[in-house]
Design an enzyme around this catalytic site. Structure first.
Site: not given
Lengths: 301, 301, 301, 301
Positions: C12, C57-58, C164, C181, C228, C254, C256
């Site tokens: 469930k 599942t009940d 970067f 950035r 990274q 990322n 942006h």
């Protein structure tokens, strides 16, 4: 305590590319969502931020668009393979590429002129329903490769022909057994191909159409005693109908449709009125394989 | 400073009811999401918490299920009208009911036996695509009423046949004019009916199918100089094709498809490869009316 | 061709349980979304629909609610362990349980009386932000077990302190290098514990709070040359600060933030105005481990 | 049959602008989602596709970014007013502007150096929880204007202090009365200001913070006999605490928390364990006004 970098990958996710192809005034379109993941000699970028081995995700996005122009998009699988091989082949420091594609289907809106289709046909309506998927792994041209095709959100329902009984009754079990219930699910199915060439199967599009039809046929045609039984029948049908496949993985939520108790209002309800519930839901996950299916855990990652 | 209660309403939202109807072994299903809102003498429940005039939202939900059993669901509009009238008629303190319905369409999965359709047919696949909508207001049987039908998420695209130029160039305008662009949108359309009986129009389902087709035909058949022009043509077409309607309201996002600049990669791109953007997007909203459309601001609330 | 059943599980999903605990008039709440998956001797239910080994599942859902009453919810991890062990211990045909929990945090709304907190405190506001997660696997009491804690949607941003450059320039690279950035991401982090007892770590809640803080500190405190590098620093920090953990897996899109070119409008833009883009986005995935981390691929499934 | 164009508007929706402001090394950020809608002499663009009066939505987007640079973003309301006035003032054919803003809040992640905050502070974490909203209408400088502030998704819960009884019992009523229930909702609240200058109120940010606090205080402090009573108390509190406001509109879903019946398992459940349901849900909508609130139906459109 030593601390070490483990498995990693990176790439541009969800580049939305639409490719129009013209045959005179008759246009066709391909509408994809492409996600690229690359791995290889990436220790330094993690440890020191040295990007010397990093092909930017921006360049990956550009490549998706450029390849759509140069090579067209014959199918989701073919396009993913072309991209994946390119990335690995292009740089010695990239050892592996994973390309995942979602494809949205469109139907043509016919435009008539004097009752017959006009020579120009460039209008489309999104068909909705399921999304086609493709997942490709490649170590580059000549290296290990895998192709997994699939779909998500194929929503199906049987309004009868489904039972559920004979299950365990533990101290927390209150569910009543039933000989007639609604069975509904939103199928996520993926099937792994023996190889990376769908030529014998009539091409990737024919293979996809056949697998999709097999899923529908098995869902509709199986008198169900459990959703697991239906799942297995669906996987088995794909493998049987499509010899180009060797493994099927299915995830099928049990979209519960509860019979509403109308007795308080003096009404019977012989499986006519249902409440379609959201959460919680049963979730059945399983795989079906041919006896000769090679091991390929990485094909699915 | 005096403080006063203003307009208010309450009800049960999003009751998910599925109705199965059997004709021998051939089943049909209706799949609705029903939202009820009631208003009337509700000052006391706000001011003091006295619930004497409150029909619980739980009872409203029960009524949706019970009515699906008692009366069936002939169409979204008919079911909404029946519910709305019931709520107002049932209690003097309820003066007005608003019932909104979303309907999800299903296609039959044919099951064959020996190549011909089996007598039992009870398997379905969600057709996806647009959602049908209905919005009903009622002051009760014999009182003022309105019916607005519609759809959401009808996603359409013309891959040519669209221009955009001749617009204002102010100091913040950098957009280039174009004689050929992709025009794509996700249509939300609603149309108001003259009355509350679709009999002359062939019934609510035929009226819906006709209006939907008119939207598609006008979108595909209009050579477009602006999305506003297309919107107006679509509204006009519905009114022209469906004399039972008197007002159409449309909201159409301009789902921008930008031509990707491939020149840095030595490639041309003559409207073949597009980036399908998410945000921001243009949003065009407008209404089209027949000259004799009565004023009905409340029909849309 | 032989066709065989492969790995499978069922259960469930998404049982939404809220537990209120009272200390006099002071209430606390736990708000969980619990998903159970069981596996074991389930061949027959797939092959023939025989449910003899199936705990419904009940019943699983009922168990979640009953255990919330019987044992309370000390923490997401503890509750998941208790459930997982119960399911496997209760039936010889259930060999393995996987329990996944999402936890939503609430803050208290203080109610004052005469300027001081009232004795009764039972009002809460959802704190939003990240969702806490726990993933437990168990082969039953005394068997193999694993605990992975984590969070999703921890959205963070550095408005400077990120560069970067120095990346590969292939024929599809057009990105400009930058020394300044915006770096923004929505962190999904999961960390595996050495064992299944957080006692030495001060309990599961203290362990979670410490790991979350380590992630924030490393994100904010790392001068970043690549996402990274930031990812690795975050994983490393968790392992360093929380000796109860041995492996961290991170997925960081990322998000942006593009500097808008305002030159056409006679304006400079020295990293002051950004367009926050949706798609495509970079996606960085990686893992960091202690040198002595035992292999545990199944802990993450 | 004559067919005529009715009310219409168009603009750029969901421009995601992030503005960084630096005070030495200490940065602050504003994160907005801005939607512009313009109306005026727009008949020709609908009827013939003549764009001569159309300021492109692309230019509107550019204006949002340019204004963020030129004027900064003092508050959502101020920024929306500046934009709205500009658009109407700039072109005689634009008669009216509607600007809607959603604002996402960020908290600072403090970075310490030697235990004290570092001079550079430029790290943030999204605070989650509610989204702040502003809706401005303007006929241009000197013309009619309105400002509506608000929030969405403020999720609150009282774990006791709520009753529900004394309501209508019709033939479809099965709900049991209760003297103690959980009351939970996700508040969407909007409040209209008397004017367009928050100077006397201490500025737009202080006004927002005060209104938000009033909502929380009234929700937590009201012993509730119905959600309508709580809604009215919340609206009333805003008007009382913030004299700069004259009308509050609230939409509050009743997020049902059902007491789970644990008797089948031999357990009592004295309001300790709840099932948090998704659909259907009650939906309560209402408005509260000061006695002198001028009519302003268009302020909310």
């Amino acid at each position: 305590m030593a601390i070490v970098l483990g498995p990693n990958r990176y790439g541009k996710a969800e580049t939305r590319v639409v490719r129009v192809t013209r045959d005179g005034g008759v246009h066709t379109i391909k509408d994809l969502n492409v996600s690229v993941s690359l791995s290889g000699d990436m220790d330094e970028v993690h440890l020191s931020g040295d990007n010397a081995n990093v092909l930017t995700t921006d360049a990956q996005k550009n490549t998706v668009f450029a390849f759509a122009r140069k090579y067209g998009i014959a199918s989701a699988e073919e396009f993913a393979l072309t991209l994946a091989r390119h990335f690995v082949d292009s740089r010695p420091t990239i050892h592996h590429a994973r390309v995942e594609v979602q494809e949205y289907a469109w139907d043509r809106i016919p435009v008539l002129e004097g009752g017959v289709p006009r020579a120009e046909q460039h209008s489309f309506v999104r068909s909705g329903g399921e999304v086609r998927t493709a997942l490709v792994h490649s170590d580059g041209t000549g290296g290990a490769e895998s192709v997994v095709s699939g779909l998500t959100d194929l929503v199906v329902l049987n309004s009868t022909g489904s039972e559920f009984h004979g299950y365990v009754k533990d101290e927390y079990t209150t569910l009543e057994e039933t000989n007639d219930r609604v069975l509904a699910t939103a199928v996520t199915a993926r099937w792994r191909h023996h190889g990376t060439d769908a030529g014998d199967a009539g091409g990737w599009d024919a293979s996809y159409a056949g697998a999709r039809q097999a899923l529908l046929d098995a869902f509709a045609g199986t008198y169900s005693l459990s959703l697991q039984q239906t799942l297995y029948a669906m996987g088995r049908r794909v493998l049987t109908e499509r010899p180009e496949t060797c493994e099927v993985r299915l995830a099928m939520p049990n979209k519960h449709h509860f019979v509403v108790d109308l007795a308080p209002f003096g009404l019977d309800n012989d499986n006519e009125v249902f409440f379609a519930a959201d959460r919680p839901y049963g979730l059945i996950e399983g795989s079906v394989l041919t006896g000769d299916a090679p091991d390929a855990p990485d094909a699915w990652s």
